[in-house]
Design an enzyme around this catalytic site. Sequence first.
Site, PDB file in Angstrom:
ATOM      1  N   ASN A  45      41.432  33.268  51.133  1.00  0.00           N
ATOM      2  CA  ASN A  45      42.265  32.314  51.856  1.00  0.00           C
ATOM      3  C   ASN A  45      43.569  32.980  52.258  1.00  0.00           C
ATOM      4  O   ASN A  45      44.114  33.798  51.510  1.00  0.00           O
ATOM      5  CB  ASN A  45      42.592  31.104  50.981  1.00  0.00           C
ATOM      6  CG  ASN A  45      41.435  30.140  50.852  1.00  0.00           C
ATOM      7  OD1 ASN A  45      40.483  30.183  51.621  1.00  0.00           O
ATOM      8  ND2 ASN A  45      41.515  29.261  49.870  1.00  0.00           N
ATOM      9  N   ARG A  92      34.732  29.745  51.106  1.00  0.00           N
ATOM     10  CA  ARG A  92      34.707  31.100  50.528  1.00  0.00           C
ATOM     11  C   ARG A  92      33.440  31.311  49.703  1.00  0.00           C
ATOM     12  O   ARG A  92      32.799  32.357  49.799  1.00  0.00           O
ATOM     13  CB  ARG A  92      35.944  31.373  49.670  1.00  0.00           C
ATOM     14  CG  ARG A  92      37.217  31.574  50.480  1.00  0.00           C
ATOM     15  CD  ARG A  92      38.404  31.798  49.591  1.00  0.00           C
ATOM     16  NE  ARG A  92      38.571  30.613  48.734  1.00  0.00           N
ATOM     17  CZ  ARG A  92      39.317  30.591  47.645  1.00  0.00           C
ATOM     18  NH1 ARG A  92      39.963  31.662  47.243  1.00  0.00           N
ATOM     19  NH2 ARG A  92      39.433  29.489  46.940  1.00  0.00           N
TER      20      ARG A  92
END
EC number: 3.6.1.7
Length: 93
Positions: free
Chosen positions: A36, A18
Amino acid sequence: MYKQQYFISGKVQGVGFRFFTEQIANNMKLKGFVKNLNDGRVEIVAFFNTNEQMKKFEKLLKNGNKYSNIENIEKKTLDENYPFQFNNFKIYY
């Protein structure tokens, strides 16, 4: 403007993917988010000004960072009326 949604599967959680995605997107001045998902995938929504910008982002995603292992990228073009507007690109937790 190109509005795309991506679902990235493989070893993409717990490996800095990320943050990697956020860095790429911010360097390219993109807007959107990365987060996520409970099923182990990562979702990305990104807004691009040009097709070339989108292709460059996708190429970088496919390579991932040194800790990730990208198995699959599912891509979906979002409707022009996608309800969210973003000022920058960020990680959603």
